[in-house]
Motif scaffolding. Sequence first.
Motif, PDB file in Angstrom:
ATOM      1  N   VAL A  51      -1.379   9.783   3.241  1.00 29.79           N
ATOM      2  CA  VAL A  51      -0.250  10.278   2.446  1.00 29.79           C
ATOM      3  C   VAL A  51      -0.773  11.183   1.320  1.00 29.79           C
ATOM      4  O   VAL A  51      -0.474  11.008   0.144  1.00 29.79           O
ATOM      5  CB  VAL A  51       0.607   9.124   1.873  1.00 29.79           C
ATOM      6  N   MET A  52      -1.596  12.165   1.725  1.00 27.35           N
ATOM      7  CA  MET A  52      -2.224  13.079   0.762  1.00 27.35           C
ATOM      8  C   MET A  52      -2.169  14.528   1.237  1.00 27.35           C
ATOM      9  O   MET A  52      -3.072  15.323   0.962  1.00 27.35           O
ATOM     10  CB  MET A  52      -3.677  12.665   0.514  1.00 27.35           C
ATOM     11  N   THR A  53      -1.127  14.885   1.947  1.00 23.14           N
ATOM     12  CA  THR A  53      -1.070  16.227   2.541  1.00 23.14           C
ATOM     13  C   THR A  53      -1.054  17.343   1.509  1.00 23.14           C
ATOM     14  O   THR A  53      -1.465  18.467   1.805  1.00 23.14           O
ATOM     15  CB  THR A  53       0.174  16.366   3.438  1.00 23.14           C
ATOM     16  N   ASP A  54      -0.581  17.070   0.307  1.00 22.94           N
ATOM     17  CA  ASP A  54      -0.510  18.108  -0.717  1.00 22.94           C
ATOM     18  C   ASP A  54      -1.640  17.986  -1.741  1.00 22.94           C
ATOM     19  O   ASP A  54      -1.623  18.646  -2.778  1.00 22.94           O
ATOM     20  CB  ASP A  54       0.835  18.058  -1.442  1.00 22.94           C
ATOM     21  N   ARG A  55      -2.643  17.144  -1.458  1.00 20.94           N
ATOM     22  CA  ARG A  55      -3.705  16.887  -2.430  1.00 20.94           C
ATOM     23  C   ARG A  55      -5.015  17.588  -2.088  1.00 20.94           C
ATOM     24  O   ARG A  55      -5.747  18.004  -2.982  1.00 20.94           O
ATOM     25  CB  ARG A  55      -3.953  15.378  -2.521  1.00 20.94           C
ATOM     26  N   ALA A  56      -5.322  17.667  -0.808  1.00 21.51           N
ATOM     27  CA  ALA A  56      -6.618  18.213  -0.392  1.00 21.51           C
ATOM     28  C   ALA A  56      -6.545  19.731  -0.332  1.00 21.51           C
ATOM     29  O   ALA A  56      -5.970  20.300   0.589  1.00 21.51           O
ATOM     30  CB  ALA A  56      -7.019  17.633   0.952  1.00 21.51           C
ATOM     31  N   HIS A  77      -6.823   9.848  -4.630  1.00 21.94           N
ATOM     32  CA  HIS A  77      -5.535   9.366  -4.140  1.00 21.94           C
ATOM     33  C   HIS A  77      -4.587   9.189  -5.323  1.00 21.94           C
ATOM     34  O   HIS A  77      -4.972   8.635  -6.362  1.00 21.94           O
ATOM     35  CB  HIS A  77      -5.704   8.036  -3.409  1.00 21.94           C
ATOM     36  N   PRO A  78      -3.344   9.621  -5.183  1.00 17.03           N
ATOM     37  CA  PRO A  78      -2.416   9.562  -6.319  1.00 17.03           C
ATOM     38  C   PRO A  78      -1.961   8.158  -6.696  1.00 17.03           C
ATOM     39  O   PRO A  78      -1.500   7.932  -7.810  1.00 17.03           O
ATOM     40  CB  PRO A  78      -1.235  10.406  -5.845  1.00 17.03           C
ATOM     41  N   LYS A  79      -2.098   7.201  -5.761  1.00 18.57           N
ATOM     42  CA  LYS A  79      -1.575   5.861  -6.027  1.00 18.57           C
ATOM     43  C   LYS A  79      -2.628   4.756  -5.979  1.00 18.57           C
ATOM     44  O   LYS A  79      -2.325   3.625  -6.354  1.00 18.57           O
ATOM     45  CB  LYS A  79      -0.460   5.522  -5.022  1.00 18.57           C
ATOM     46  N   GLY A 208       7.009   7.253   7.262  1.00 23.16           N
ATOM     47  CA  GLY A 208       8.121   8.180   7.087  1.00 23.16           C
ATOM     48  C   GLY A 208       8.592   8.280   5.653  1.00 23.16           C
ATOM     49  O   GLY A 208       9.211   9.272   5.246  1.00 23.16           O
ATOM     50  N   ARG A 209       8.298   7.245   4.871  1.00 17.18           N
ATOM     51  CA  ARG A 209       8.690   7.239   3.455  1.00 17.18           C
ATOM     52  C   ARG A 209       7.520   7.605   2.544  1.00 17.18           C
ATOM     53  O   ARG A 209       7.613   7.473   1.325  1.00 17.18           O
ATOM     54  CB  ARG A 209       9.204   5.854   3.078  1.00 17.18           C
ATOM     55  N   ASP A 210       6.404   8.037   3.137  1.00 19.06           N
ATOM     56  CA  ASP A 210       5.197   8.385   2.378  1.00 19.06           C
ATOM     57  C   ASP A 210       4.694   7.213   1.539  1.00 19.06           C
ATOM     58  O   ASP A 210       4.250   7.384   0.397  1.00 19.06           O
ATOM     59  CB  ASP A 210       5.449   9.605   1.483  1.00 19.06           C
ATOM     60  N   ILE A 211       4.741   6.016   2.119  1.00 21.77           N
ATOM     61  CA  ILE A 211       4.236   4.820   1.458  1.00 21.77           C
ATOM     62  C   ILE A 211       3.015   4.320   2.237  1.00 21.77           C
ATOM     63  O   ILE A 211       3.133   3.968   3.410  1.00 21.77           O
ATOM     64  CB  ILE A 211       5.290   3.700   1.421  1.00 21.77           C
TER      65      ILE A 211
END
Length: 243
Positions: A51-56, A77-79, A208-211
């Motif tokens: 769940v890091m598609t916009d981070r790398a 990782h943001p979380k 699907g909820r990016d969790i």
Amino acid sequence: MGQTISVVSGKGGTGKTSFTANVGMALAQMGHPTLCLDCDVGLRNLDIAMVMTDRAVMDFTDVLAGRCTLEEAAAAHPKQKNLFLLTAPNRETWVDESLFQGLFEEINRKFDYCLVDAPAGLGIGFRLAISGADRAVVVTTTEASSLRDAQKTVMELKNLRTVHLVVNRCRKKLLKSLHQTIDDAIDTAGLPLLGVVPEDETMPLYAGRDIPLLLSGNDCAAQAYRNIARRLDGQRAALMRLR
């Protein structure tokens, strides 16, 4: 010094990338600075699993070429504290294996664990993924074709002292109907068992909820991943019971 663990499979669709993402998060939750490294050049998707598609933004070829440092390319990782991603380029490109081995040396100086998501098959990406590995985990399912490919993969890992088997996506009722057992999978692959991960139909819902699964409160497959992470860390943990 840290450890590099290559996560491999001869056949695609075994859940190898999900395994890398979730065991990496479990190790990070234990307090270990952990890097998940995608070696699937041109077909990367570890960022999706984490769940890091916009981070790398930068990939490992940027580090190899000196366009950025490892610290700059390894996205946090943001979380989840202690968890980082170093992604592969999204295009086919040649990678110098000797330079890549040097990257592993730097990674091992800065992280407790590096989990390498190898591409399926035994091609160039596979060789890169195992080039700096201290040990490997072969991920398979109970399907005959997957177990056969796992056997072939094991033959390519002779230079590694420690190679373990993980049987993924297990369904107890299916095993009974096919008259199979986990022991059959172990015997076929010829490897010691590191863990069993049950089929968990709720996983796509969280994705699907990016969790991330290990932050979802799920206690089925998530616990299996945590147990595997503990065993990788040298702790005792029971094998997951199939439901």
